[in-house]
Design an enzyme around this catalytic site. Structure first.
Site, PDB file in Angstrom:
ATOM      1  N   VAL A  88     -25.787  25.168 111.067  1.00  0.00           N
ATOM      2  CA  VAL A  88     -26.798  24.367 110.973  1.00  0.00           C
ATOM      3  C   VAL A  88     -28.177  25.184 110.773  1.00  0.00           C
ATOM      4  O   VAL A  88     -29.024  25.122 109.956  1.00  0.00           O
ATOM      5  CB  VAL A  88     -26.841  23.211 112.006  1.00  0.00           C
ATOM      6  CG1 VAL A  88     -28.278  22.337 111.450  1.00  0.00           C
ATOM      7  CG2 VAL A  88     -25.632  22.225 111.846  1.00  0.00           C
ATOM      8  N   TYR A  89     -28.114  25.981 112.019  1.00  0.00           N
ATOM      9  CA  TYR A  89     -29.656  26.844 111.914  1.00  0.00           C
ATOM     10  C   TYR A  89     -29.505  27.806 110.924  1.00  0.00           C
ATOM     11  O   TYR A  89     -30.652  27.942 110.038  1.00  0.00           O
ATOM     12  CB  TYR A  89     -29.161  27.896 113.397  1.00  0.00           C
ATOM     13  CG  TYR A  89     -30.605  28.810 113.644  1.00  0.00           C
ATOM     14  CD1 TYR A  89     -31.659  28.092 113.654  1.00  0.00           C
ATOM     15  CD2 TYR A  89     -30.191  30.247 113.414  1.00  0.00           C
ATOM     16  CE1 TYR A  89     -32.699  28.991 114.014  1.00  0.00           C
ATOM     17  CE2 TYR A  89     -31.409  30.893 113.723  1.00  0.00           C
ATOM     18  CZ  TYR A  89     -32.595  30.287 113.931  1.00  0.00           C
ATOM     19  OH  TYR A  89     -33.672  31.232 113.895  1.00  0.00           O
ATOM     20  N   THR A  90     -28.214  28.277 110.167  1.00  0.00           N
ATOM     21  CA  THR A  90     -28.407  29.258 109.223  1.00  0.00           C
ATOM     22  C   THR A  90     -28.890  28.360 107.961  1.00  0.00           C
ATOM     23  O   THR A  90     -29.716  28.959 107.087  1.00  0.00           O
ATOM     24  CB  THR A  90     -27.087  29.758 108.891  1.00  0.00           C
ATOM     25  OG1 THR A  90     -26.746  30.621 110.002  1.00  0.00           O
ATOM     26  CG2 THR A  90     -26.910  30.762 107.536  1.00  0.00           C
TER      27      THR A  90
ATOM     28  N   THR B 263     -30.743  25.805 107.734  1.00  0.00           N
ATOM     29  CA  THR B 263     -32.229  25.341 107.865  1.00  0.00           C
ATOM     30  C   THR B 263     -33.172  26.674 107.272  1.00  0.00           C
ATOM     31  O   THR B 263     -34.052  26.219 106.597  1.00  0.00           O
ATOM     32  CB  THR B 263     -32.791  24.996 109.424  1.00  0.00           C
ATOM     33  OG1 THR B 263     -32.689  26.142 110.136  1.00  0.00           O
ATOM     34  CG2 THR B 263     -31.916  23.872 109.660  1.00  0.00           C
ATOM     35  N   LEU B 264     -32.677  27.833 107.706  1.00  0.00           N
ATOM     36  CA  LEU B 264     -33.531  28.969 107.244  1.00  0.00           C
ATOM     37  C   LEU B 264     -33.324  29.104 105.716  1.00  0.00           C
ATOM     38  O   LEU B 264     -34.292  29.648 105.067  1.00  0.00           O
ATOM     39  CB  LEU B 264     -32.916  30.224 108.112  1.00  0.00           C
ATOM     40  CG  LEU B 264     -33.036  30.009 109.579  1.00  0.00           C
ATOM     41  CD1 LEU B 264     -32.998  31.427 110.378  1.00  0.00           C
ATOM     42  CD2 LEU B 264     -34.442  29.356 110.162  1.00  0.00           C
TER      43      LEU B 264
END
Length: 272
Positions: free
Chosen positions: A165-167, A169-170
Site C-alpha cells: 500500500v505504501y508503494t 501511494t508513492l
C-alpha cells in the site's frame, strides 16, 4: 483537532512578505528542514502537524520568521478540510506536501484503519490540498507544489514485503505530479515530486524499525536537492540518483508502453 495561531514577525520587505509557504509534516524530519530553509530564504510559513508542542518548538526556533502553526491530522476528513481551507484562502507561493506515514506490514494483516490512514495521508491529503491551492496559483500566474514521495515509488516489481500500500501511494504521487506538471506548467505553476531513498529521520523509528546501521541521506541533503531541482526544472527529483538517465529510461518505457497499445486484441490473448 485544528488550531491556528500567530507567532512573532520580524521586520520584512514587502517582497518577502508576499512569499508564503505551507508545509505539512513540518514538525520533524524533511518538513522541519524545509521550514528552516524556506524561512531563511524569506518565506513566511504556515506549518502543519499533529503535535502542537513540536510546532511550538519550531516557532521558537525561527524567531526571525513569521510562522503560523496549524495543528491538524491529515488522516481525518476534518484535518484535510481545515488545511485545504487555508490553502484556498491564502496566497500560497509554495505548497510542500510532506506529511507521511508508513505502516509496513504484509497486506493480509494490514488493519483496514491503517490502510485507510495511509491512503488519506499520502493520496487524499496531497491531492486535495493541491486542488485547493492551485486555482489561486493559476490566477496569480505563479506557484510551486512539492509532493514528497520516495524511490520506493519505482519499486513495484522489487521484493519489499509489507510495503504494497505504501508503494502504491508513492507511485500515485509520482504520476499525479507528472500530470500536474503537464497541465499547470503553461500557467506558471511548477510541480515537483521529491523521491529520496532512506533518510535519517524519525520516520522509520515511529514504525519500530531500526535503520541506524544503514547508510542514510540527511534530511538537509534531501531539501537541498529539492530546491536545487526546482532551479534545474526537474519534475522528478531523486536526491541519491547520480544517473538521471536511469529515471529517463523508466519514463521512456512507460510512454512506449502507453503508445504501444492499439484497439486490436493482442495476439497472446487470442484463441488459437
Amino acid at each position: 483537532m485544528t488550531d491556528q495561531t500567530s507567532s512573532s514577525e520580524a521586520a520584512q520587505t514587502p517582497a518577502s512578505r508576499s512569499r508564503l509557504a505551507l508545509i505539512t509534516g513540518a514538525s520533524s524530519g524533511i518538513g522541519q528542514v524545509f521550514a528552516h530553509r524556506l524561512g531563511a530564504e524569506g518565506h513566511n510559513l504556515i506549518v502543519v502537524g499533529r503535535r502542537r508542542e513540536r510546532l511550538e518548538e519550531l516557532v521558537a526556533a525561527l524567531p526571525g520568521v513569521s510562522v503560523r502553526p496549524l495543528v491538524a491530522d491529515l488522516a481525518t476528513d476534518a484535518g484535510v478540510q481545515a488545511v485545504a481551507e487555508v490553502c484556498a484562502a491564502e496566497e500560497l507561493s509554495l505548497l510542500v506536501n510532506n506529511a507521511g506515514v508508513a505502516h509496513y506490514m504484509p497486506f493480509t494483516v494490514l488493519p483496514a484503519d491503517k490502510a485507510s490512514e495511509l491512503l488519506r495521508v499520502k493520496v487524499a491529503a496531497p491531492t486535495l490540498l493541491a486542488r485547493a491551492a492551485v486555482p489561486g496559483m493559476v490566477a496569480r500566474g505563479e506557484g510551486t507544489i512539492i509532493n514528497v514521495a520516495g524511490m520506493v515509488a519505482f519499486g513495484g516489481p522489487a521484493p519489499a514485503q509489507g510495503r504494497a500500500v505504501y508503494t502504491g501511494t508513492l507511485a500515485h504521487l509520482v504520476a499525479l505530479s507528472q500530470q500536474l506538471h503537464l497541465e499547470l506548467s503553461p500557467q506558471g505553476v511548477q510541480v515537483q515530486v521529491l523521491c529520496p531513498g532512506v533518510v535519517a529521520t524519525e520516520f522509520h523509528e515511529r514504525q519500530g524499525i531500526d535503520l541506524s546501521a544503514m547508510p542514510r541521506m540527511s534530511a538537509g541533503d534531501v531539501v537541498t536537492a529539492s530546491l536545487r531541482g526546482l532551479m534545474l526544472g526537474e519534475v522528478v527529483c531523486a536526491p541519491g540518483a547520480e544517473r538521471t538517465d536511469l529515471l529517463e529510461a523508466v519514463f521512456g518505457a512507460d510512454l512506449a508502453a502507453f503508445h504501444g497499445q492499439s484497439p486490436q486484441l493482442a495476439q497472446r490473448y487470442r484463441m488459437s
